[in-house]
Design a protein around this motif. Structure first.
Motif, PDB file in Angstrom:
ATOM      1  N   MET A   1      45.647  17.287  -3.662  1.00 27.51           N
ATOM      2  CA  MET A   1      45.398  15.681  -3.284  1.00 27.51           C
ATOM      3  C   MET A   1      45.320  15.380  -1.750  1.00 27.51           C
ATOM      4  SD  MET A   1      48.402  14.087  -5.725  1.00 27.51           S
ATOM      5  CE  MET A   1      48.234  12.499  -4.787  1.00 27.51           C
ATOM      6  N   LEU A   2      45.646  16.401  -1.036  1.00 30.63           N
ATOM      7  CA  LEU A   2      45.544  15.986   0.403  1.00 30.63           C
ATOM      8  C   LEU A   2      44.094  15.649   0.890  1.00 30.63           C
ATOM      9  CD1 LEU A   2      47.336  16.080   2.941  1.00 30.63           C
ATOM     10  CD2 LEU A   2      46.323  18.224   3.333  1.00 30.63           C
ATOM     11  N   ALA A   3      43.086  16.288   0.596  1.00 28.97           N
ATOM     12  CA  ALA A   3      42.038  15.822   1.270  1.00 28.97           C
ATOM     13  C   ALA A   3      41.332  14.566   0.507  1.00 28.97           C
ATOM     14  CB  ALA A   3      40.966  17.001   0.822  1.00 28.97           C
ATOM     15  N   PRO A   4      41.393  14.452  -0.635  1.00 29.25           N
ATOM     16  CA  PRO A   4      40.700  12.999  -1.318  1.00 29.25           C
ATOM     17  C   PRO A   4      41.444  12.046  -0.549  1.00 29.25           C
ATOM     18  CG  PRO A   4      41.214  14.555  -2.893  1.00 29.25           C
ATOM     19  CD  PRO A   4      41.886  15.413  -1.673  1.00 29.25           C
ATOM     20  N   VAL A   5      42.997  12.261  -0.352  1.00 28.78           N
ATOM     21  CA  VAL A   5      43.640  11.000  -0.142  1.00 28.78           C
ATOM     22  C   VAL A   5      43.589  10.660   1.556  1.00 28.78           C
ATOM     23  CG1 VAL A   5      46.128  10.163   0.709  1.00 28.78           C
ATOM     24  CG2 VAL A   5      45.562  11.112  -1.790  1.00 28.78           C
ATOM     25  N   LEU A   6      43.261  11.957   2.196  1.00 29.85           N
ATOM     26  CA  LEU A   6      43.473  11.708   3.568  1.00 29.85           C
ATOM     27  C   LEU A   6      41.823  11.486   4.240  1.00 29.85           C
ATOM     28  CD1 LEU A   6      45.768  12.270   5.514  1.00 29.85           C
ATOM     29  CD2 LEU A   6      44.708  14.418   6.055  1.00 29.85           C
ATOM     30  N   VAL A   7      40.881  12.333   3.781  1.00 27.87           N
ATOM     31  CA  VAL A   7      39.709  12.313   4.176  1.00 27.87           C
ATOM     32  C   VAL A   7      38.821  11.247   3.494  1.00 27.87           C
ATOM     33  CG1 VAL A   7      37.689  13.414   4.579  1.00 27.87           C
ATOM     34  CG2 VAL A   7      39.603  14.690   4.757  1.00 27.87           C
ATOM     35  N   GLN A   8      38.868  11.058   2.220  1.00 27.42           N
ATOM     36  CA  GLN A   8      38.031  10.172   1.496  1.00 27.42           C
ATOM     37  C   GLN A   8      38.907   8.803   1.425  1.00 27.42           C
ATOM     38  OE1 GLN A   8      37.063  12.417  -1.929  1.00 27.42           O
ATOM     39  NE2 GLN A   8      35.117  13.014  -0.813  1.00 27.42           N
ATOM     40  N   LYS A   9      39.884   8.765   1.721  1.00 24.58           N
ATOM     41  CA  LYS A   9      41.025   7.490   1.666  1.00 24.58           C
ATOM     42  C   LYS A   9      41.041   6.903   0.367  1.00 24.58           C
ATOM     43  CE  LYS A   9      40.778   7.247   6.342  1.00 24.58           C
ATOM     44  NZ  LYS A   9      41.376   8.337   6.708  1.00 24.58           N
ATOM     45  N   LYS A  10      41.023   7.621  -0.834  1.00 25.06           N
ATOM     46  CA  LYS A  10      41.256   7.028  -1.957  1.00 25.06           C
ATOM     47  C   LYS A  10      42.647   6.929  -2.438  1.00 25.06           C
ATOM     48  CE  LYS A  10      37.388   9.927  -4.180  1.00 25.06           C
ATOM     49  NZ  LYS A  10      37.215  10.891  -4.853  1.00 25.06           N
TER      50      LYS A  10
ATOM     51  N   HIS B   1      41.463  31.262   8.301  1.00 29.55           N
ATOM     52  CA  HIS B   1      41.187  30.850   7.033  1.00 29.55           C
ATOM     53  C   HIS B   1      41.771  29.581   6.894  1.00 29.55           C
ATOM     54  CE1 HIS B   1      39.219  34.566   5.681  1.00 29.55           C
ATOM     55  NE2 HIS B   1      38.244  33.609   5.250  1.00 29.55           N
ATOM     56  N   GLN B   2      43.026  29.336   7.440  1.00 30.47           N
ATOM     57  CA  GLN B   2      43.534  27.792   7.162  1.00 30.47           C
ATOM     58  C   GLN B   2      42.920  26.811   8.099  1.00 30.47           C
ATOM     59  OE1 GLN B   2      46.611  26.863   5.760  1.00 30.47           O
ATOM     60  NE2 GLN B   2      46.695  28.610   4.888  1.00 30.47           N
ATOM     61  N   TYR B   3      42.399  27.245   9.147  1.00 33.75           N
ATOM     62  CA  TYR B   3      41.646  26.153   9.705  1.00 33.75           C
ATOM     63  C   TYR B   3      40.316  25.824   9.054  1.00 33.75           C
ATOM     64  CZ  TYR B   3      44.301  27.123  13.792  1.00 33.75           C
ATOM     65  OH  TYR B   3      45.386  27.206  14.803  1.00 33.75           O
ATOM     66  N   GLU B   4      39.609  26.911   8.551  1.00 33.42           N
ATOM     67  CA  GLU B   4      38.252  27.096   7.893  1.00 33.42           C
ATOM     68  C   GLU B   4      38.501  26.354   6.448  1.00 33.42           C
ATOM     69  OE1 GLU B   4      36.734  31.114   7.929  1.00 33.42           O
ATOM     70  OE2 GLU B   4      35.888  30.838   9.908  1.00 33.42           O
ATOM     71  N   SER B   5      39.547  26.553   5.758  1.00 28.66           N
ATOM     72  CA  SER B   5      39.401  25.796   4.369  1.00 28.66           C
ATOM     73  C   SER B   5      39.811  24.241   4.656  1.00 28.66           C
ATOM     74  CB  SER B   5      40.533  26.275   3.547  1.00 28.66           C
ATOM     75  OG  SER B   5      41.447  27.216   3.974  1.00 28.66           O
ATOM     76  N   GLY B   6      40.642  24.045   5.762  1.00 31.99           N
ATOM     77  CA  GLY B   6      40.630  22.548   6.093  1.00 31.99           C
ATOM     78  C   GLY B   6      39.180  21.916   6.432  1.00 31.99           C
ATOM     79  N   TYR B   7      38.909  22.583   7.353  1.00 31.83           N
ATOM     80  CA  TYR B   7      37.433  22.177   7.805  1.00 31.83           C
ATOM     81  C   TYR B   7      36.335  21.978   6.773  1.00 31.83           C
ATOM     82  CZ  TYR B   7      38.539  22.364  12.835  1.00 31.83           C
ATOM     83  OH  TYR B   7      38.848  22.199  14.374  1.00 31.83           O
ATOM     84  N   SER B   8      36.478  22.962   5.878  1.00 31.99           N
ATOM     85  CA  SER B   8      35.508  22.798   4.758  1.00 31.99           C
ATOM     86  C   SER B   8      35.808  21.845   3.848  1.00 31.99           C
ATOM     87  CB  SER B   8      35.525  24.534   3.942  1.00 31.99           C
ATOM     88  OG  SER B   8      36.470  24.463   3.306  1.00 31.99           O
ATOM     89  N   LEU B   9      37.277  21.198   3.789  1.00 35.50           N
ATOM     90  CA  LEU B   9      37.381  19.973   2.770  1.00 35.50           C
ATOM     91  C   LEU B   9      37.055  18.749   3.648  1.00 35.50           C
ATOM     92  CD1 LEU B   9      40.852  21.500   1.585  1.00 35.50           C
ATOM     93  CD2 LEU B   9      38.742  20.904   0.141  1.00 35.50           C
ATOM     94  N   GLY B  10      36.739  18.955   4.877  1.00 38.41           N
ATOM     95  CA  GLY B  10      36.042  17.482   5.403  1.00 38.41           C
ATOM     96  C   GLY B  10      37.087  17.235   6.420  1.00 38.41           C
ATOM     97  N   PHE B  11      37.868  17.696   6.805  1.00 41.96           N
ATOM     98  CA  PHE B  11      39.042  17.463   7.727  1.00 41.96           C
ATOM     99  C   PHE B  11      38.579  17.132   8.982  1.00 41.96           C
ATOM    100  CE2 PHE B  11      43.298  18.013   5.741  1.00 41.96           C
ATOM    101  CZ  PHE B  11      42.791  18.310   4.425  1.00 41.96           C
ATOM    102  N   SER B  12      38.930  16.396   9.630  1.00 42.01           N
ATOM    103  CA  SER B  12      38.444  16.120  11.220  1.00 42.01           C
ATOM    104  C   SER B  12      39.562  17.156  11.702  1.00 42.01           C
ATOM    105  CB  SER B  12      38.633  14.700  11.548  1.00 42.01           C
ATOM    106  OG  SER B  12      39.882  14.096  11.746  1.00 42.01           O
TER     107      SER B  12
END
Lengths: 251, 225
Positions: free
Chosen positions: A104-113, B121-132
């Motif tokens: 859930m983290l990325a959609p909530v955080l990055v896509q603000k869903k 890989h913790q950094y990379e999976s984060g980045y690949s999910l679009g995290f700033s």
């Protein structure tokens, strides 16, 4: 002709001063297509995927997403990565978060869903890969295959346009490989666009629309799987495919 | 019955004064630690950065702090600042400054090593999910760093509490100083006061440091899940 989702034009990449690991790669993938990249280890397959996801800076050439050059646009890099999902060999779930929190983290955080919507979708997807009852667990309580399925769900949650799978079964025990590949096969059937690096030749045959054989940083052959596996054209490809047949070994 | 001398602790407000002294020690240690954690977090992130010049400066800073005895630093800041820059700061302020200077370096190094112990890989999976970058650090990297950091950070805190005994030498009245005063005042009527007073101080330090390290064990277990 249908437009390519992801393309590279004359992509070249080297590490430090050593000879390039990727030479002049021109490649494209259309919507709904599944491309499998195979080749001997060290041929640059993984580097290629990492370049596509902008994890590695490239020396020259272009990477185009929906026809737009993205490799030089550092400012919007995370916007592009949202659209290009990637799953790694070492299934790096976030160890301090539960399965559900992980996906859930990325959609909530990055896509603000909205949280509730994301949760609903997350549970549906986890259910599809057979892991709904594990949603409250932490990654260290899961087996390798389960972790990798969660990692796939985590990436799917972002609704990527393309999915890059980097040897996702290479670190798994043999009996867990199938459950993960099954998920990928289903995705392929549903029309997910994927670039897959794998060492599982039977899986490659089953899932690929097109096979790219990479050796020493170059695309040596690009064929349909039937063509490539049955009638490889180059010596290099023949040699590589032979390494998978034990009867070909001289004992 | 022979006089054991223990009554020195209960004469007048002696015990209360010891506690007051202890409070001064705690104040210095905890304030310094608070600053050190915040500044050290930044320092640690800077130290894992790519810029070689900045990394070199940080390295020099760290080595200086490690080589210099804290006492020398205290003298430098307390007396040096007054003499050369005409800045008149209180002993307690000087102590907090020095302890923060020390603690930031140590914390920075701890944070740095915790950060690099987190798999790439913790950094990379984060980045690949679009995290700033900020999202990645806030939600993925720092929470994991924190857990790895906890035991060594707590040991730094207890070291700080103990090292506050040095600040007597720049005139701060903390627990050891109060103890000395009590001993000096009762030198004639109670020659055995020293053992009781220092014994009490020993127990007071223990009473402060033990719960802290206990707390870290509890937190460590809790954070695991």
């Amino acid at each position: 002709m249908e437009q390519a989702i992801l393309q590279t034009v004359a992509l070249t990449k080297s590490f430090d001063a050593s000879p390039p690991v990727l030479k002049n790669i021109t490649f494209s993938i259309k919507k709904g297509e599944v491309v499998v990249v195979i080749g001997p280890s060290g041929c640059g397959k993984s580097t290629f995927l990492r370049c596509l996801n902008l994890l590695e800076p490239i020396d020259s050439g272009e990477i185009l997403l929906d026809g737009k050059e993205i490799s030089s646009d550092k400012k919007n890099i995370h916007k592009y990565r949202e659209k290009i999902g990637m799953v790694f060999q070492s299934y790096d779930l976030f160890p301090h978060k539960t399965v559900l929190e992980n996906v859930m983290l990325a959609p909530v955080l990055v896509q603000k869903k909205k949280k509730e919507e994301v949760k609903k979708e997350a549970e549906a997807l986890l259910d599809r890969v057979g892991l709904l009852e594990k949603k409250g667990m932490y990654p260290r309580q899961l087996s390798g295959g389960q972790k990798q399925r969660v990692a796939i769900v985590r990436t799917l949650m972002m609704h990527p346009e393309v999915l890059l799978l980097d040897e996702i079964t290479a670190a798994l025990d043999p009996e867990m490989v199938r459950e993960v590949l099954q998920v990928v096969l289903e995705l392929a059937r549903e029309g997910m666009t994927m670039v897959i690096v794998t060492h599982e030749m039977d899986f490659a045959k089953a899932v690929a629309d097109r096979v790219i054989f990479l050796d020493k940083g170059e695309i040596v052959e690009e064929e349909t799987p039937q063509e490539f596996f049955n009638y490889p054209k180059t010596e290099r490809a023949k040699k590589f495919l032979n390494t998978f047949h034990f009867e070909a070994l001289e004992i | 019955m022979q006089d054991s001398g223990i009554q020195v602790l209960f004469d007048g407000i002696n015990f209360f004064r010891l506690l007051e002294g202890l409070w001064a020690s705690i104040r210095i240690a905890f304030t310094s630690m608070l600053f050190s954690v915040v500044l050290g977090l930044f320092l640690g992130m800077v130290m894992t950065g790519k810029n070689k010049a900045i990394r070199f400066v940080c390295r020099v800073y760290l080595e200086v702090v490690r080589i210099m005895p804290q006492l020398v630093l205290l003298f430098l800041v307390y007396f040096g600042a007054a003499k050369h820059f005409g800045i008149d700061i209180s002993g307690e302020m000087a102590a907090v400054l020095v302890f923060t200077f020390w603690g930031t370096a140590e914390m920075g190094d701890l944070v740095r090593s915790a950060l690099i112990s987190i798999p790439k890989h913790q950094y990379e999976s984060g980045y690949s999910l679009g995290f700033s970058k900020i999202q990645l650090y806030l939600h993925i990297i720092l929470p994991q760093t924190f857990r790895r950091l906890l035991p060594s950070a707590v040991s730094l805190l207890t070291r700080m509490v103990k090292t506050t005994s040095l600040v007597v030498l720049i005139g701060v009245v903390e627990v050891v100083k109060v103890g000395k005063q009590i001993i000096d005042a009762s030198r004639f009527e109670n020659p055995k006061a020293a053992i009781w007073v220092y014994g009490a101080i020993f127990l007071l330090y223990f009473a402060v440091c033990y719960p802290i390290s206990k707390l870290s064990t509890v937190l460590e277990k809790r954070l695991k899940d």
